[in-house]
Design an enzyme around this catalytic site. Structure first.
Site, PDB file in Angstrom:
ATOM      1  N   HIS A 179      -0.430  -0.519  -0.833  1.00 57.19           N
ATOM      2  CA  HIS A 179      -1.672  -0.495  -0.042  1.00 57.19           C
ATOM      3  C   HIS A 179      -2.750   0.237  -0.824  1.00 57.19           C
ATOM      4  CE1 HIS A 179      -1.848   3.641   1.793  1.00 57.19           C
ATOM      5  NE2 HIS A 179      -0.524   3.592   1.770  1.00 57.19           N
TER       6      HIS A 179
ATOM      7  N   ASP B 193      -1.461   8.814  -1.936  1.00 63.50           N
ATOM      8  CA  ASP B 193      -1.315   7.829  -0.842  1.00 63.50           C
ATOM      9  C   ASP B 193      -2.632   7.049  -0.687  1.00 63.50           C
ATOM     10  OD1 ASP B 193      -0.412   6.412   1.312  1.00 63.50           O
ATOM     11  OD2 ASP B 193      -0.440   8.092   2.707  1.00 63.50           O
TER      12      ASP B 193
ATOM     13  N   GLU C  83      -3.739  -0.507   5.617  1.00 63.46           N
ATOM     14  CA  GLU C  83      -2.347  -0.132   5.910  1.00 63.46           C
ATOM     15  C   GLU C  83      -2.317   1.055   6.846  1.00 63.46           C
ATOM     16  OE1 GLU C  83       1.383   2.326   5.221  1.00 63.46           O
ATOM     17  OE2 GLU C  83      -0.706   2.832   4.986  1.00 63.46           O
ATOM     18  N   GLU C  84      -3.236   1.998   6.600  1.00 65.73           N
ATOM     19  CA  GLU C  84      -3.246   3.247   7.374  1.00 65.73           C
ATOM     20  C   GLU C  84      -3.628   3.018   8.840  1.00 65.73           C
ATOM     21  OE1 GLU C  84      -1.936   5.834   6.242  1.00 65.73           O
ATOM     22  OE2 GLU C  84      -2.233   5.966   4.066  1.00 65.73           O
TER      23      GLU C  84
ATOM     24  N   ASP D 102       4.446   2.975  -2.446  1.00 60.74           N
ATOM     25  CA  ASP D 102       3.581   3.783  -1.591  1.00 60.74           C
ATOM     26  C   ASP D 102       3.936   5.252  -1.840  1.00 60.74           C
ATOM     27  OD1 ASP D 102       1.984   4.817   0.391  1.00 60.74           O
ATOM     28  OD2 ASP D 102       2.865   3.646   2.027  1.00 60.74           O
TER      29      ASP D 102
ATOM     30  N   HIS E 207      -2.044  12.878   3.513  1.00 61.42           N
ATOM     31  CA  HIS E 207      -3.127  12.598   4.471  1.00 61.42           C
ATOM     32  C   HIS E 207      -4.117  13.764   4.601  1.00 61.42           C
ATOM     33  CE1 HIS E 207      -1.120   8.943   6.627  1.00 61.42           C
ATOM     34  NE2 HIS E 207      -1.276   8.784   5.344  1.00 61.42           N
TER      35      HIS E 207
HETATM   36  N1  DPN Z   1       2.422   6.615   2.736  1.00 63.95           N
HETATM   37  C1  DPN Z   1       2.717   6.608   4.139  1.00 63.95           C
HETATM   38  C2  DPN Z   1       1.527   6.000   4.793  1.00 63.95           C
HETATM   39  O1  DPN Z   1       0.925   5.093   4.226  1.00 63.95           O
HETATM   40  O2  DPN Z   1       1.158   6.432   5.864  1.00 63.95           O
HETATM   41  C3  DPN Z   1       4.017   5.901   4.472  1.00 63.95           C
HETATM   42  C4  DPN Z   1       5.201   6.435   3.704  1.00 63.95           C
HETATM   43  C5  DPN Z   1       5.987   7.461   4.190  1.00 63.95           C
HETATM   44  C6  DPN Z   1       5.516   5.913   2.445  1.00 63.95           C
HETATM   45  C7  DPN Z   1       7.051   7.967   3.458  1.00 63.95           C
HETATM   46  C8  DPN Z   1       6.577   6.422   1.719  1.00 63.95           C
HETATM   47  C9  DPN Z   1       7.348   7.449   2.208  1.00 63.95           C
HETATM   48 ZN    ZN Z   2       0.787   5.148   2.142  1.00 64.91          ZN
END
Ligand code: DPN
Ligand code: ZN
Length: 291
Positions: free
Chosen positions: A117, A129, A163-164, A192, A259
């Site tokens: 993403h 992220d 994605e978020e 990710d 985040h």
């Molecule tokens: N990166 C997180 C998100 O996009 O909110 C999801 C995620 C969690 C990816 C744990 C990898 C490991």
């Molecule tokens: Zn992510």
């Protein structure tokens, strides 16, 4: 046999032997997935950081930073010779985009798909992220183009929007793909959060044990520890798994800046980006059968 004929025979034998030895050496070389410098993916992540900085520190869905991120991925791939598709969708009253690129070699009925993403959350530049996964997938695609790779299967690469906001972009992509096209996807691999600088142990999604084993081969060969993780519906692989497509993925795991505002370029590191990128390339080379 005359002296002349004997000499000719010896020469021909030497020449043929040299040729076949060269051919074997070349074949061996092409069997090896590339060794991609971590600096390559760091350069892409730096671009995404600059894009965030130039757009109020942000690359979230519905912001100018997201649009600029999609422009960057699209133009970089176009320059490398990919035909790039930009798929537009609307979410929450704002336009979003997925960027899709396919390497036009190999059986179109057997697609190996790598994706990440491209959007971040509103707090911060979203570099681990997920500028990290976006950069690793971008660099893998560029490596395929650089090597003029000749895979048996098709390689397709995707960068997902929103994605978020709940896997909006990837869900839009798979939902709008005719079921006959979905059936051609042999594997989807997700990237990710793959760059956190202190990472020593990578997580491998266990969803498909076979696909996961391919990632593990890479890390084992480097003497790097891994663990199985199950992030279920938390990233874009879920949009593919929903239709029965085998999925896996990797993550560099724990991230104190998750985040938050400190998820900047300072949050990721070249060593970790290098291994995540080479793990992606290893999987692409092995699963698509690049000879
Ligand atoms: N990166 C997180 C998100 O996009 O909110 C999801 C995620 C969690 C990816 C744990 C990898 C490991
Ligand atoms: Zn992510």
């Amino acid at each position: 046999m005359s002296m002349f004929k004997r000499l000719l025979l010896v020469l021909v034998t030497i020449t043929l032997t040299t040729f076949s030895m060269t051919a074997v050496a070349q074949a061996d070389q092409r069997l090896a997935p590339p060794d991609i410098p971590g600096a390559n993916s760091m350069a892409h992540a730096n671009q995404l950081q600059s894009i965030a900085t130039a757009n109020g520190g942000n690359r979230a869905h519905g912001t100018s930073g997201y649009r600029a991120s999609a422009d960057f991925i699209q133009s970089t791939l176009s320059r490398a010779g990919f035909t790039v598709t930009r798929q537009q969708f609307t979410y929450n009253g704002a336009l979003g985009w997925n960027v899709i690129a396919e390497w036009p070699v190999g059986n179109p009925n057997d697609v190996v798909f790598l994706g990440a993403h491209l959007d971040g959350v509103r707090a911060g530049a979203g570099i681990n992220d997920n500028g990290s996964g976006s950069s690793a997938v971008l660099e893998t695609a560029l490596a395929v183009a650089r090597d003029n790779a000749q895979p048996t299967k098709r390689l397709r690469f995707g960068w997902w929007g929103a994605e978020e906001n709940g896997l909006i972009g990837s869900a839009y992509y798979t939902r709008n793909l005719p079921s006959s096209e979905r059936a051609k996807i042999d594997a989807y691999l997700n990237f990710d959060m793959v760059g956190q600088r202190d990472t020593t142990r990578w997580g491998i999604y266990v969803d498909s044990p076979t696909l996961g084993a391919t990632f593990k081969q890479y890390f084992d060969s480097k003497g790097i520890a891994t663990r199985s993780i199950d992030i279920s519906g938390r990233s874009d692989h879920a949009s593919f798994a929903r239709y029965g497509i085998p999925v896996s993925g990797i993550s560099s795991g724990s991230d104190p800046c998750y985040h938050s505002r400190c998820d900047t370029i300072a949050n990721i590191g070249e060593r970790v980006m290098g291994h995540s990128t080479n793990a992606a390339a290893y999987a692409a080379w092995r699963l698509a059968g690049i000879p």
